[in-house]
Design an enzyme around this catalytic site. Structure first.
Site, PDB file in Angstrom:
ATOM      1  N   ARG A  52     -19.727 -28.586 -31.164  1.00  0.00           N
ATOM      2  CA  ARG A  52     -19.527 -27.995 -32.644  1.00  0.00           C
ATOM      3  C   ARG A  52     -18.823 -26.676 -32.419  1.00  0.00           C
ATOM      4  NH1 ARG A  52     -22.449 -32.043 -32.605  1.00  0.00           N
ATOM      5  NH2 ARG A  52     -23.401 -30.966 -30.718  1.00  0.00           N
ATOM      6  N   THR A  53     -19.588 -25.768 -31.846  1.00  0.00           N
ATOM      7  CA  THR A  53     -19.118 -24.192 -32.080  1.00  0.00           C
ATOM      8  C   THR A  53     -17.753 -24.005 -31.562  1.00  0.00           C
ATOM      9  OG1 THR A  53     -21.511 -23.803 -31.998  1.00  0.00           O
ATOM     10  CG2 THR A  53     -19.907 -21.938 -31.913  1.00  0.00           C
ATOM     11  N   LYS A  82     -17.530 -16.610  -8.905  1.00  0.00           N
ATOM     12  CA  LYS A  82     -17.189 -15.634  -7.699  1.00  0.00           C
ATOM     13  C   LYS A  82     -18.129 -14.633  -7.695  1.00  0.00           C
ATOM     14  CE  LYS A  82     -12.278 -16.474  -7.980  1.00  0.00           C
ATOM     15  NZ  LYS A  82     -11.124 -15.919  -8.518  1.00  0.00           N
ATOM     16  N   ARG A 103     -20.186 -17.652 -25.911  1.00  0.00           N
ATOM     17  CA  ARG A 103     -21.447 -18.211 -25.832  1.00  0.00           C
ATOM     18  C   ARG A 103     -22.035 -17.556 -24.476  1.00  0.00           C
ATOM     19  NH1 ARG A 103     -23.511 -23.925 -27.652  1.00  0.00           N
ATOM     20  NH2 ARG A 103     -23.428 -22.968 -29.699  1.00  0.00           N
ATOM     21  N   HIS A 131     -27.787 -17.305 -33.289  1.00  0.00           N
ATOM     22  CA  HIS A 131     -26.644 -18.127 -33.362  1.00  0.00           C
ATOM     23  C   HIS A 131     -26.258 -17.862 -34.780  1.00  0.00           C
ATOM     24  CE1 HIS A 131     -23.506 -21.063 -33.001  1.00  0.00           C
ATOM     25  NE2 HIS A 131     -24.244 -22.091 -32.641  1.00  0.00           N
TER      26      HIS A 131
HETATM   27  N1   CP Z   1     -24.974 -26.286 -33.337  1.00  0.00           N
HETATM   28  C1   CP Z   1     -24.191 -26.153 -31.977  1.00  0.00           C
HETATM   29  O1   CP Z   1     -24.426 -24.983 -31.873  1.00  0.00           O
HETATM   30  O2   CP Z   1     -23.814 -27.157 -31.623  1.00  0.00           O
HETATM   31  P1   CP Z   1     -22.741 -26.838 -30.035  1.00  0.00           P
HETATM   32  O3   CP Z   1     -23.966 -26.585 -29.093  1.00  0.00           O
HETATM   33  O4   CP Z   1     -22.360 -28.150 -29.917  1.00  0.00           O
HETATM   34  O5   CP Z   1     -22.169 -25.798 -30.311  1.00  0.00           O
END
Ligand code: CP
Length: 310
Positions: A52-53, A82, A103, A131
């Site tokens: 999603r993100t 590396k 991320r 998040h």
């Molecule tokens: N909700 C969320 O962060 O989903 P993903 O891990 O798929 O990005």
């Protein structure tokens, strides 16, 4: 209102900026696409998996007329494999683009990146830390359903010690919408951490803690369900198995659904494992797929606010 630059955590948002995000997200939901970020480049740099993100940020950038460069598994396919440090990678990549959506697998990764980046960093999840963009889309979803974010009883359920989405959402609620009540529902091994409870106390937000939903479902307005974060238990298989066993009690199934009050909703940041039965999905209370779709509009709003001059 100061210009939105890097987005590292929930606490950085002032009320005006938060309301502006929700307002622009609504506009984005109406227009669906525009050309305001033509000529801009976003890098998505993901050291942990995401559906999603990453994809909603990439779709958002393209819907705004911008370009995307990405590495979806930076642990394996970037020079991290590396031995390159996050700091060096960020120094280099920030020379190629206008914003980095990051991320990272360790808490504090986004902050570390911000210190070495020449462009804004957007935290797309840092280990078990935060998040913030997920929490913004959660707030957008709540506002769409209830109008006012006030007087609601909100349960956050599951592996709360490792859940970065519930941490960010708690910070936002405490600072901006303390006139609600939170119920943390989890097995005792994975309770919400103390720092969040202290933050809620600081803003005089009511919170409660329980190990199951007994006696609660009929009063809750929102059940925000989350999964057990298997990847955070790599060093403790016994605890993982205990948490998984206790989590059975928290599964949302038809029986629990029938106990929920009219007008209540079920949310989940997804991915879902077993904690909401598939049979619940078609019920009007189930809002988690709509919630995921709202991520597109909120991330369009955030990219506009970070990158466009207005
Ligand atoms: N909700 C969320 O962060 O989903 P993903 O891990 O798929 O990005």
């Amino acid at each position: 209102m100061p210009k939105l630059s890097s987005i590292i955590d929930a606490q950085q948002f002032d009320h005006e900026t938060l309301l502006r995000v929700l307002e622009i997200a609504k506009e984005m939901e109406e227009v669906k696409s525009e050309n305001s970020l033509s000529g801009k480049i976003m890098t998505s740099l993901f050291y942990e998996p995401s559906t999603r993100t990453r994809l909603s940020f990439e779709a958002a950038m393209k819907r705004l007329g911008g370009e995307v460069i990405s590495t979806e598994n930076a642990k394996e396919f970037s020079s991290k494999a590396k031995g390159e440090s996050l700091e060096d990678t960020i120094r280099v990549v920030s020379g190629y683009c206008d914003v980095i959506v990051l991320r990272y697998h360790k808490e504090g990764g986004a902050k570390r990146a911000q210190d070495y980046s020449s462009v804004p960093i957007i935290n797309a999840g840092d280990g078990a830390g935060q998040h913030p963009t997920q929490a913004l889309l959660d707030l957008y979803t709540i506002k769409k359903k209830f109008g006012d974010i006030r007087g609601l009883k909100i349960a956050m359920a599951g592996d709360l010690i490792n859940g970065r989405t519930v941490r960010s959402l708690s910070y936002f609620l405490a600072k901006h919408f303390p006139d609600n009540e939170i119920f943390f529902i989890s097995p005792s091994r994975v309770r919400m951490r103390e720092d969040i409870k202290e933050y809620l106390d600081r803003y005089r937000m009511k919170w409660n803690e329980a190990e199951n939903f007994d006696g609660l479902l009929s009063q809750l307005d929102i059940v925000y369900q989350t999964r057990v974060q298997k990847e955070r238990f790599e060093d403790d298989q016994a605890v993982y198995e205990e948490v998984m066993a206790k989590s059975e009690e928290l599964i949302i199934d038809r029986q629990k659904l029938e106990k929920m009050k009219e007008g209540a909703i079920i949310m989940h940041p997804l991915p879902r494992l077993f904690e909401i039965r598939y049979g619940v999905d078609k019920d009007p209370l189930a809002k988690y797929f709509e919630q995921a779709r709202n991520g597109l509009y909120v991330r369009m709003a955030l990219l506009k606010m970070v990158l466009a001059d207005f």
